[in-house]
Design a protein around this motif. Structure first.
Motif, PDB file in Angstrom:
ATOM      1  N   ASP A  29       0.872  -1.180   0.000  1.00 50.04           N
ATOM      2  CA  ASP A  29       0.000   0.000   0.000  1.00 50.04           C
ATOM      3  C   ASP A  29       0.906   1.226   0.000  1.00 50.04           C
ATOM      4  O   ASP A  29       1.542   1.533   1.014  1.00 50.04           O
ATOM      5  CB  ASP A  29      -0.904  -0.026   1.226  1.00 50.04           C
ATOM      6  CG  ASP A  29      -1.792   1.199   1.324  1.00 50.04           C
ATOM      7  OD1 ASP A  29      -1.844   1.985   0.352  1.00 50.04           O
ATOM      8  OD2 ASP A  29      -2.422   1.389   2.382  1.00 50.04           O
ATOM      9  N   ARG A  30       0.981   1.954  -1.132  1.00 48.39           N
ATOM     10  CA  ARG A  30       1.880   3.098  -1.275  1.00 48.39           C
ATOM     11  C   ARG A  30       1.107   4.401  -1.217  1.00 48.39           C
ATOM     12  O   ARG A  30       0.041   4.542  -1.820  1.00 48.39           O
ATOM     13  CB  ARG A  30       2.627   3.015  -2.609  1.00 48.39           C
ATOM     14  CG  ARG A  30       3.661   1.905  -2.654  1.00 48.39           C
ATOM     15  CD  ARG A  30       4.293   1.791  -4.015  1.00 48.39           C
ATOM     16  NE  ARG A  30       5.436   0.891  -4.014  1.00 48.39           N
ATOM     17  CZ  ARG A  30       5.944   0.324  -5.090  1.00 48.39           C
ATOM     18  NH1 ARG A  30       5.415   0.568  -6.284  1.00 48.39           N
ATOM     19  NH2 ARG A  30       6.982  -0.491  -4.999  1.00 48.39           N
ATOM     20  N   ASN A  31       1.694   5.381  -0.508  1.00 48.02           N
ATOM     21  CA  ASN A  31       1.064   6.688  -0.338  1.00 48.02           C
ATOM     22  C   ASN A  31       2.119   7.782  -0.430  1.00 48.02           C
ATOM     23  O   ASN A  31       3.245   7.615   0.046  1.00 48.02           O
ATOM     24  CB  ASN A  31       0.379   6.783   1.027  1.00 48.02           C
ATOM     25  CG  ASN A  31      -0.587   5.647   1.280  1.00 48.02           C
ATOM     26  OD1 ASN A  31      -1.767   5.757   0.998  1.00 48.02           O
ATOM     27  ND2 ASN A  31      -0.081   4.538   1.817  1.00 48.02           N
ATOM     28  N   VAL A  32       1.740   8.923  -1.029  1.00 49.09           N
ATOM     29  CA  VAL A  32       2.622  10.086  -1.124  1.00 49.09           C
ATOM     30  C   VAL A  32       1.831  11.322  -0.730  1.00 49.09           C
ATOM     31  O   VAL A  32       0.789  11.618  -1.324  1.00 49.09           O
ATOM     32  CB  VAL A  32       3.203  10.268  -2.541  1.00 49.09           C
ATOM     33  CG1 VAL A  32       4.164  11.458  -2.555  1.00 49.09           C
ATOM     34  CG2 VAL A  32       3.914   9.009  -3.017  1.00 49.09           C
ATOM     35  N   LEU A  33       2.328  12.035   0.280  1.00 51.84           N
ATOM     36  CA  LEU A  33       1.718  13.294   0.715  1.00 51.84           C
ATOM     37  C   LEU A  33       2.608  14.442   0.270  1.00 51.84           C
ATOM     38  O   LEU A  33       3.788  14.495   0.633  1.00 51.84           O
ATOM     39  CB  LEU A  33       1.555  13.307   2.233  1.00 51.84           C
ATOM     40  CG  LEU A  33       1.150  14.647   2.874  1.00 51.84           C
ATOM     41  CD1 LEU A  33      -0.224  15.090   2.391  1.00 51.84           C
ATOM     42  CD2 LEU A  33       1.184  14.535   4.402  1.00 51.84           C
ATOM     43  N   TYR A  34       2.052  15.375  -0.527  1.00 50.80           N
ATOM     44  CA  TYR A  34       2.790  16.543  -0.992  1.00 50.80           C
ATOM     45  C   TYR A  34       2.520  17.707  -0.048  1.00 50.80           C
ATOM     46  O   TYR A  34       1.377  18.137   0.122  1.00 50.80           O
ATOM     47  CB  TYR A  34       2.355  16.905  -2.417  1.00 50.80           C
ATOM     48  CG  TYR A  34       2.633  15.814  -3.418  1.00 50.80           C
ATOM     49  CD1 TYR A  34       3.895  15.650  -3.978  1.00 50.80           C
ATOM     50  CD2 TYR A  34       1.625  14.933  -3.797  1.00 50.80           C
ATOM     51  CE1 TYR A  34       4.155  14.653  -4.893  1.00 50.80           C
ATOM     52  CE2 TYR A  34       1.870  13.934  -4.710  1.00 50.80           C
ATOM     53  CZ  TYR A  34       3.131  13.802  -5.256  1.00 50.80           C
ATOM     54  OH  TYR A  34       3.380  12.792  -6.153  1.00 50.80           O
ATOM     55  N   LYS A  35       3.594  18.209   0.557  1.00 46.92           N
ATOM     56  CA  LYS A  35       3.444  19.278   1.540  1.00 46.92           C
ATOM     57  C   LYS A  35       2.990  20.577   0.899  1.00 46.92           C
ATOM     58  O   LYS A  35       2.259  21.362   1.521  1.00 46.92           O
ATOM     59  CB  LYS A  35       4.783  19.487   2.261  1.00 46.92           C
ATOM     60  CG  LYS A  35       4.721  20.498   3.397  1.00 46.92           C
ATOM     61  CD  LYS A  35       6.062  20.625   4.099  1.00 46.92           C
ATOM     62  CE  LYS A  35       6.005  21.654   5.218  1.00 46.92           C
ATOM     63  NZ  LYS A  35       7.316  21.804   5.887  1.00 46.92           N
TER      64      LYS A  35
END
Length: 265
Positions: free
Chosen positions: A197-203
């Motif tokens: 399960d891959r996740n990317v949060l862009y600040k």
């Protein structure tokens, strides 16, 4: 004490002496013995977006056991990308990206001798325009001829770029959960699967993209050599940009596969 010793001998008899993992993406808690060294080569191919896209990642790793349940490793990484350009209507290849990494891994408990294996992992990567730190909590357990492993991963990245003629830093936070299962066919072969399960949060805009991947993995090992092959298609886009449906082909690709092999000395 005697039971623990017998368990360790059993684990070694199943062909796990020379390596510290049998999965391509999901790590195990065990580490190399003091003075033991491995040279690993990885190749990962990612492909498939809305239009043509292919990315090839290569890593060469020198790994050494330091003793007292600690190991370290040094990597030389390269990445090449090519994709369809909507403006020129051509396949455009981007310049090769080179980076270096340093890994540290410490084993707190063993997957055979203890109730559950547990290790901490930290890796720092440096490129000309990017800095990243990867942290893993590694859990695993050997049950009969099966091995189960779970990784919790947090990876902040800082990329230097320009905006309106000024140098700026973009920050992203990657986090994922890996689960892997493997069955020991005989002392050399293991067959299993990995789910990520891959996740990317862009600040910069506080948005998150995520996707679920999963596929089979096959490994072969001897006392001085191992090779692994994993196919990892994207199963579902869990959080897509701009209300897109289906697979997330903005941040991720439709399919990836990884081949890795290693020599111990």
């Amino acid at each position: 004490m005697k039971k623990n010793f017998i368990a360790v001998l059993l684990l070694c008899s199943l062909g796990c002496i020379a390596q510290d993992r049998i999965f391509n993406y999901t790590y195990q808690s065990n580490v190399l013995n003091k003075g033991q060294k491995e040279l690993e080569v990885w190749t990962t191919i990612l492909q498939g977006k809305t239009d043509y896209y292919r990315e090839i990642q290569n890593r060469v790793e020198y790994e050494i056991g330091l003793g007292a349940n600690l190991q370290t490793a040094f990597y030389l990484n390269s990445m090449q990308k090519a994709g369809f350009d909507n403006i020129t209507s051509e396949i455009v290849m981007q310049p090769t990206e080179i980076s270096i990494s340093n890994e540290w891994k410490y084993k707190f408990s063993d997957a055979v001798a203890n109730k559950i294996g547990f290790a901490g992992y930290a890796e720092i990567g440096v490129a000309t325009d990017e800095l990243e730190l990867e942290l893993k909590a590694i859990f695993d357990k050997k049950i009969g001829r099966t091995l189960h492993a779970v990784n919790l991963v947090f990876e902040p990245e800082w990329e230097t770029t320009t905006k309106e003629g000024k140098v700026t830093t973009n920050t992203a936070y990657k986090y994922e959960m890996n689960y892997a299962f493997s069955y020991n066919i005989n002392k050399n072969w293991n067959l299993g699967a990995e789910i990520i399960d891959r996740n990317v949060l862009y600040k910069s805009n506080n948005t998150t993209q995520s996707a679920l991947f999963g596929g089979p993995t096959l490994s072969y090992s001897t006392n001085s050599f191992w090779v692994m092959l994993t196919a990892l298609p994207q199963i579902a886009g869990l959080s897509n940009p701009d209300g897109m449906k289906g697979l997330n082909v903005d941040e991720f690709t439709k399919f990836e596969t990884r081949l890795a092999f290693s020599f111990a000395f």
